[in-house]
Design a protein around this motif. Structure first.
Motif, short mmCIF file in Angstrom:
data_model
loop_
_atom_site.label_atom_id
_atom_site.label_comp_id
_atom_site.label_asym_id
_atom_site.label_seq_id
_atom_site.Cartn_x
_atom_site.Cartn_y
_atom_site.Cartn_z
N UNK A 55 12.96 12.21 65.83
CA UNK A 55 13.38 13.61 65.82
C UNK A 55 13.87 13.92 64.41
N UNK A 56 13.30 14.97 63.83
CA UNK A 56 13.60 15.32 62.43
C UNK A 56 14.11 16.75 62.33
N UNK A 57 14.81 17.03 61.25
CA UNK A 57 15.35 18.37 61.01
C UNK A 57 14.28 19.34 60.52
N UNK A 58 13.34 18.82 59.75
CA UNK A 58 12.32 19.65 59.13
C UNK A 58 10.97 19.34 59.77
N UNK A 59 10.27 20.34 60.31
CA UNK A 59 8.98 20.09 60.95
C UNK A 59 7.96 19.41 60.04
N UNK A 60 8.06 19.63 58.73
CA UNK A 60 7.12 18.99 57.80
C UNK A 60 7.31 17.47 57.76
N UNK A 61 8.45 17.00 58.20
CA UNK A 61 8.75 15.56 58.17
C UNK A 61 8.24 14.84 59.42
N UNK A 62 7.80 15.58 60.42
CA UNK A 62 7.36 14.98 61.68
C UNK A 62 6.18 14.02 61.42
N UNK A 63 6.36 12.76 61.82
CA UNK A 63 5.31 11.76 61.66
C UNK A 63 5.19 11.17 60.26
N UNK A 64 6.16 11.42 59.41
CA UNK A 64 6.12 10.92 58.03
C UNK A 64 6.03 9.39 58.01
N UNK A 65 5.33 8.87 57.00
CA UNK A 65 5.18 7.42 56.91
C UNK A 65 6.52 6.72 56.66
N UNK A 66 7.53 7.42 56.19
CA UNK A 66 8.84 6.83 55.97
C UNK A 66 9.35 6.18 57.26
N UNK A 67 9.13 6.84 58.40
CA UNK A 67 9.61 6.32 59.68
C UNK A 67 8.84 5.06 60.06
N UNK A 68 7.54 5.08 59.82
CA UNK A 68 6.71 3.92 60.11
C UNK A 68 7.13 2.74 59.22
#
Length: 119
Positions: A55-68
């Motif tokens: 769950x992210x604050x900014x929709x552009x961050x959804x699925x970002x490789x940073x989380x992976x």
């Protein structure tokens, strides 16, 4: 219904923006980065990691490789080894292709994307 907690991961640079700018300026950078991303996605699949669940604050961050990457760091010794040796070199190469202004902009954007929005 209980609201999900925001991801605790904190970004220092917007990897998506940095990659986008490199792709625009250096066509060949895709030849280096995309196979590495495919490898990361394969390892994430193997370890049952889904970056889109954060769950992210900014929709552009959804699925970002940073989380992976963060989850792979915790779960995969192979990834830690590869990231230690290849990741640093690719980041250094990427950063060398960008201006200081672009690097600063990616840091600013990441910082703002991580801030809690007060309503």
């Amino acid at each position: 219904m209980r609201q999900q907690e925001l991801s605790p991961i904190v970004c220092k640079n917007c990897a998506s923006r940095l990659a986008k700018w490199c792709y625009e300026q250096h066509w060949w950078f895709r030849l280096i980065r995309e196979p590495l991303l495919l490898g990361m996605r394969s390892m994430a699949w193997w370890h049952g990691i889904d970056a889109r669940k954060h769950v992210v604050r900014n929709p552009e961050c959804h699925g970002c490789i940073r989380f992976m990457k963060d989850e792979l760091e915790a779960k995969s010794p192979t990834f830690r080894f590869l990231n230690e040796h290849l990741g640093k070199r690719v980041s250094k190469l990427r950063n060398s292709m960008l201006t200081q202004q672009e690097l600063d902009e990616a840091k600013r954007y990441a910082r703002e994307a991580m801030e809690e929005k007060r309503e």
